[in-house]
Design a protein around this motif. Structure first.
Motif, PDB file in Angstrom:
ATOM      1  N   TYR A  31      71.068 -83.758   9.015  1.00 27.61           N
ATOM      2  CA  TYR A  31      70.444 -85.040   9.334  1.00 27.61           C
ATOM      3  C   TYR A  31      69.040 -84.854   9.902  1.00 27.61           C
ATOM      4  O   TYR A  31      68.184 -85.725   9.768  1.00 27.61           O
ATOM      5  CB  TYR A  31      71.307 -85.806  10.344  1.00 27.61           C
ATOM      6  N   HIS A  34      65.320 -83.254   7.050  1.00 27.23           N
ATOM      7  CA  HIS A  34      64.309 -84.063   6.361  1.00 27.23           C
ATOM      8  C   HIS A  34      63.470 -84.881   7.333  1.00 27.23           C
ATOM      9  O   HIS A  34      62.331 -85.235   7.025  1.00 27.23           O
ATOM     10  CB  HIS A  34      64.980 -84.995   5.348  1.00 27.23           C
ATOM     11  N   THR A  61      65.221 -93.458   4.166  1.00 23.89           N
ATOM     12  CA  THR A  61      66.642 -93.231   3.888  1.00 23.89           C
ATOM     13  C   THR A  61      67.235 -92.235   4.865  1.00 23.89           C
ATOM     14  O   THR A  61      68.344 -92.424   5.388  1.00 23.89           O
ATOM     15  CB  THR A  61      66.823 -92.709   2.451  1.00 23.89           C
ATOM     16  N   TYR A  62      66.482 -91.165   5.160  1.00 23.69           N
ATOM     17  CA  TYR A  62      66.989 -90.132   6.057  1.00 23.69           C
ATOM     18  C   TYR A  62      66.973 -90.595   7.509  1.00 23.69           C
ATOM     19  O   TYR A  62      67.849 -90.222   8.293  1.00 23.69           O
ATOM     20  CB  TYR A  62      66.175 -88.850   5.878  1.00 23.69           C
ATOM     21  N   ALA A  64      67.576 -93.655   8.347  1.00 25.18           N
ATOM     22  CA  ALA A  64      68.746 -94.525   8.415  1.00 25.18           C
ATOM     23  C   ALA A  64      70.038 -93.714   8.504  1.00 25.18           C
ATOM     24  O   ALA A  64      70.953 -94.050   9.270  1.00 25.18           O
ATOM     25  CB  ALA A  64      68.778 -95.452   7.199  1.00 25.18           C
ATOM     26  N   LEU A  65      70.130 -92.618   7.729  1.00 30.24           N
ATOM     27  CA  LEU A  65      71.315 -91.765   7.787  1.00 30.24           C
ATOM     28  C   LEU A  65      71.484 -91.155   9.170  1.00 30.24           C
ATOM     29  O   LEU A  65      72.592 -91.133   9.723  1.00 30.24           O
ATOM     30  CB  LEU A  65      71.201 -90.657   6.731  1.00 30.24           C
ATOM     31  N   GLN A  66      70.377 -90.647   9.721  1.00 33.68           N
ATOM     32  CA  GLN A  66      70.453 -90.047  11.053  1.00 33.68           C
ATOM     33  C   GLN A  66      70.829 -91.093  12.100  1.00 33.68           C
ATOM     34  O   GLN A  66      71.660 -90.832  12.982  1.00 33.68           O
ATOM     35  CB  GLN A  66      69.111 -89.398  11.416  1.00 33.68           C
ATOM     36  N   GLU A  67      70.244 -92.266  12.015  1.00 34.65           N
ATOM     37  CA  GLU A  67      70.522 -93.314  12.986  1.00 34.65           C
ATOM     38  C   GLU A  67      71.990 -93.728  12.940  1.00 34.65           C
ATOM     39  O   GLU A  67      72.650 -93.854  13.990  1.00 34.65           O
ATOM     40  CB  GLU A  67      69.623 -94.518  12.719  1.00 34.65           C
ATOM     41  N   ASN A  68      72.538 -93.927  11.742  1.00 30.59           N
ATOM     42  CA  ASN A  68      73.943 -94.314  11.613  1.00 30.59           C
ATOM     43  C   ASN A  68      74.876 -93.226  12.131  1.00 30.59           C
ATOM     44  O   ASN A  68      75.888 -93.513  12.782  1.00 30.59           O
ATOM     45  CB  ASN A  68      74.263 -94.630  10.153  1.00 30.59           C
ATOM     46  N   HIS A  69      74.522 -91.963  11.858  1.00 36.06           N
ATOM     47  CA  HIS A  69      75.347 -90.856  12.339  1.00 36.06           C
ATOM     48  C   HIS A  69      75.327 -90.781  13.861  1.00 36.06           C
ATOM     49  O   HIS A  69      76.375 -90.568  14.492  1.00 36.06           O
ATOM     50  CB  HIS A  69      74.845 -89.542  11.733  1.00 36.06           C
TER      51      HIS A  69
END
Length: 232
Positions: A31, A34, A61-62, A64-69
């Motif tokens: 996460y 990137h 996109t990355y 958002a992925l990190q934030e959700n995780h």
């Protein structure tokens, strides 16, 4: 047989938690990668509502992925954080055992290891825990700095959070994970250096004792032969 002074059990209490935390940070690395070090290829332009082409930031996109995780981690059951804190305490217990009546090697290697370990705990409390709460609450700043003012002044005043946006906050969290990983690797290097130094010292002492015993045996044999010649 382990070298004298290595305290294998206490060393295990240190290395075990350090490797555990490195595993946790490695799980977060996909996460953070990137977000910090690479720029993905640009996405093709998309059409907005009014028909104009828009160019989306490929990193969004990355982020958002990190934030959700991170939100998912912060919402984990209390048992997870308790286990984490128990593992932290286990590492501190190992340092206390090794630094009880310390030798010179303990003061050098274990003292430096403890400093690095405490640096990692400080980064965890000051940056990571605070960042997880910020991400969960969505309390990002992002205001522009007034003319003539700097971020350093806002940090001194304690209201820098009003001026650090979402992307910068997530980058700070990713960088904090990297700092913790480097610090923990430093602890492992120091512990390995201590083991190697004490092992070499033990081998040298054994070699010196062997040479001394051989000299004594030679001197004793020469004394015995000299006494028998006198009797003859």
């Amino acid at each position: 047989m382990p070298p004298k002074g290595t305290a294998p059990f206490a060393t295990f209490l240190i290395i075990g938690p350090v490797c555990f935390f490195l595993g946790v940070l490695f799980a977060l690395f996909p996460y953070d990668y990137h977000v910090l070090w690479t720029t993905p290829s640009a996405t093709p332009p998309t059409l907005s509502l009014n028909g104009d082409p828009t160019h989306a930031d490929p990193r969004m996109t990355y982020f958002a992925l990190q934030e959700n995780h991170l939100k998912f981690l912060h919402a984990s059951p209390p048992l997870i954080s308790r286990i984490l804190h128990i593992v932290i305490g286990t590492g501190l217990l190992g340092f206390m055992l090794k630094l009880y009546k310390p030798s010179e090697a303990n003061m050098l290697f274990d003292g430096a290891s403890l400093v690095l370990y405490m640096c990692g705990i400080t980064v965890y409390i000051a940056n990571i825990v605070k960042g997880l709460r910020t991400v969960t609450a969505g309390a990002y700043g992002g205001n522009a700095l007034p003319a003539g003012e700097t971020m350093h002044e806002k940090i001194v005043e304690g209201n820098e959070g009003e001026f650090i946006g979402r992307e910068d906050s997530l980058r700070v969290l990713a960088a904090s994970n990297t700092i913790c990983a480097l610090v923990l690797v430093g602890v492992l290097v120091l512990q390995a250096g201590q083991w190697y130094a004490q092992r070499k010292e033990t081998e040298e002492m054994e070699q010196m004792d062997k040479v001394r015993d051989e000299k004594r045996a030679t001197a004793k044999a020469q004394g015995s032969s000299g006494g028998s010649k006198k009797k003859q």
